[in-house]
Scaffold this active site. Structure first.
Site, PDB file in Angstrom:
ATOM      1  N   GLU A 177      57.923  36.680   0.107  1.00  0.00           N
ATOM      2  CA  GLU A 177      59.348  36.979   0.167  1.00  0.00           C
ATOM      3  C   GLU A 177      60.464  35.803   0.087  1.00  0.00           C
ATOM      4  O   GLU A 177      60.462  34.307  -0.312  1.00  0.00           O
ATOM      5  CB  GLU A 177      58.894  35.739   1.942  1.00  0.00           C
ATOM      6  CG  GLU A 177      60.788  35.409   2.346  1.00  0.00           C
ATOM      7  CD  GLU A 177      60.828  34.783   3.966  1.00  0.00           C
ATOM      8  OE1 GLU A 177      59.557  34.548   4.887  1.00  0.00           O
ATOM      9  OE2 GLU A 177      62.050  34.842   4.574  1.00  0.00           O
ATOM     10  N   LYS A 219      58.788  40.986   1.358  1.00  0.00           N
ATOM     11  CA  LYS A 219      60.161  40.615   2.789  1.00  0.00           C
ATOM     12  C   LYS A 219      61.335  39.962   2.311  1.00  0.00           C
ATOM     13  O   LYS A 219      61.345  39.101   1.884  1.00  0.00           O
ATOM     14  CB  LYS A 219      59.490  39.382   3.738  1.00  0.00           C
ATOM     15  CG  LYS A 219      60.411  38.754   4.569  1.00  0.00           C
ATOM     16  CD  LYS A 219      59.755  38.058   5.959  1.00  0.00           C
ATOM     17  CE  LYS A 219      60.409  37.086   7.019  1.00  0.00           C
ATOM     18  NZ  LYS A 219      59.493  36.472   7.923  1.00  0.00           N
TER      19      LYS A 219
HETATM   20  P1  13P Z   1      65.144  35.608  10.331  1.00  0.00           P
HETATM   21  O1  13P Z   1      64.730  36.614  10.093  1.00  0.00           O
HETATM   22  O2  13P Z   1      65.382  34.054  11.435  1.00  0.00           O
HETATM   23  O3  13P Z   1      66.194  34.422   8.927  1.00  0.00           O
HETATM   24  O4  13P Z   1      63.394  34.066   9.559  1.00  0.00           O
HETATM   25  C1  13P Z   1      62.878  34.943   8.913  1.00  0.00           C
HETATM   26  C2  13P Z   1      61.452  33.881   8.230  1.00  0.00           C
HETATM   27  O5  13P Z   1      60.471  34.506   8.769  1.00  0.00           O
HETATM   28  C3  13P Z   1      62.320  33.088   7.027  1.00  0.00           C
HETATM   29  O6  13P Z   1      60.502  32.412   6.378  1.00  0.00           O
END
Ligand code: 13P
Length: 341
Positions: A177, A219
């Site tokens: 991510e 992600k």
């Molecule tokens: P949000 O969808 O609220 O941005 O959170 C996703 C997430 O896992 C942040 O690390």
């Protein structure tokens, strides 16, 4: 590492029209969200809330995997059954957030580096034994005057690649991510440019660390104008920009992309995901385009729950609805009319 198992798990997480539910807020973040709606900031309140989420009837129709925090993966429901078992029994795959949060990056004012590599091999082994099958690590990049710097992008990409390799060694699918934040008044074009550079750097480092792309998920953020930018593009324009950026930077060997919501409204997050899975864009996608939302699935339910036992059913209904909206968005069948139903 059993490569085939990693590939199978990664595929399962983005199969059909399902997506991930991120419910891995750190205690301070969860407490902040509780404080805003007047819920006590205690371990028991967090436990009760997470139980509400995972016992939502029908959640498994739209959710393939749930990302837990270290506190949550060790908790039990009110009858003493471990949360991991409650989740797995409904057919949802348990996952775990393994980073230790974003800290100030030395020498780089205003920029962050995500920590948590020390001792990660041992922690992954423990989470694997507890039943986790995938893991998440979030890096944060801020857009501002002269930032993100190359130093920040490279340091975070390297940490993501080291984490991902350790996950695969431990038999857990890494959910990589790299988040370019929406905060600021930058344009969509600037977000595009930064997101492309970040993703290209991340995939280069993943390659260098021998991460198997078929056994991971990405992600990312969607490509968006800053929250304070005067020009806010339409849903279709955001979908176009996001898909073009991803097509340039994400190898086709990656089985799936599961977007974060990043502070978009729940409705916009669904509408934008829908636009990418609909019409002419759809036929150009080599990977599944799914979701891994926290706020865009949970926030409306949290506001209804308010910590009250008598609000649990109503909160679960709203959570179920948001998850179903995103399921429809994966099929390109979401519409604003679903919000009125
Ligand atoms: P949000 O969808 O609220 O941005 O959170 C996703 C997430 O896992 C942040 O690390």
């Amino acid at each position: 590492m059993n490569a085939q198992e990693l590939i199978d798990t990664a595929k399962k997480l983005v199969a059909g029209d399902k997506g991930l539910l991120a419910m891995d807020e750190s205690n301070p973040t969860c407490n902040k969200r509780f404080a805003k709606v007047g819920i006590p900031q205690t371990e028991e309140a967090r436990r009760t809330y997470r139980e509400l989420i995972i016992t939502t009837p029908g959640l498994n129709e739209s959710i393939s995997g749930a990302i837990l925090s270290d506190e949550t993966i060790r908790q039990h429901n009110k009858d003493g059954v471990p949360f991991v078992k409650v989740i797995a029994d409904t057919g949802i795959i348990p996952g775990i957030k393994v980073d230790a949060g974003a800290k100030d990056l030395a020498g780089h004012p205003g920029e962050k580096i995500t920590e948590g590599l020390d001792g990660l091999r041992e922690r992954l082994a423990e989470y694997g034994q507890m039943g986790a099958r995938f893991a998440k690590w979030r890096a944060v990049m801020v857009i501002g005057d002269g930032i993100p710097s190359r130093g920040c992008i490279e340091a975070n990409a390297q940490a993501l690649a080291r984490y991902a390799a350790l996950c695969q060694e431990a038999g857990l699918v890494p959910v990589v991510e790299p988040e370019v934040l929406m905060d600021g008044d930058h344009t969509l074009e600037r977000c595009f440019e930064v997101t492309e550079e970040v993703l290209r750097t991340v995939f280069h480092r993943l390659y260098r660390q021998r991460v198997m792309l078929e056994g991971m998920l990405l992600k990312p953020n969607m490509v968006l104008p800053g929250l304070a930018c005067i020009k806010q593009e339409t849903v279709d324009e955001v979908a176009d920009a996001t898909v073009i950026c991803l097509l340039r930077a994400v190898p086709a060997a990656v089985p799936g992309i599961t977007f974060l919501s990043g502070g978009q409204s729940a409705e916009l997050a669904s509408a934008r995901l829908n636009a990418m899975n609909n019409g002419s864009l759809k036929s150009r996608l080599p990977w599944a385009l799914a979701f891994s939302f926290a706020r865009a699935i949970q926030q409306p339910a949290l506001e209804i729950w308010q910590g009250q036992e008598s609000h649990v059913l109503a909160a679960q209904q709203v959570l179920y609805h948001r998850a179903q909206c995103n399921r429809a968005a994966r099929r390109g069948e979401y519409s604003a009319a679903m919000e009125k139903a």
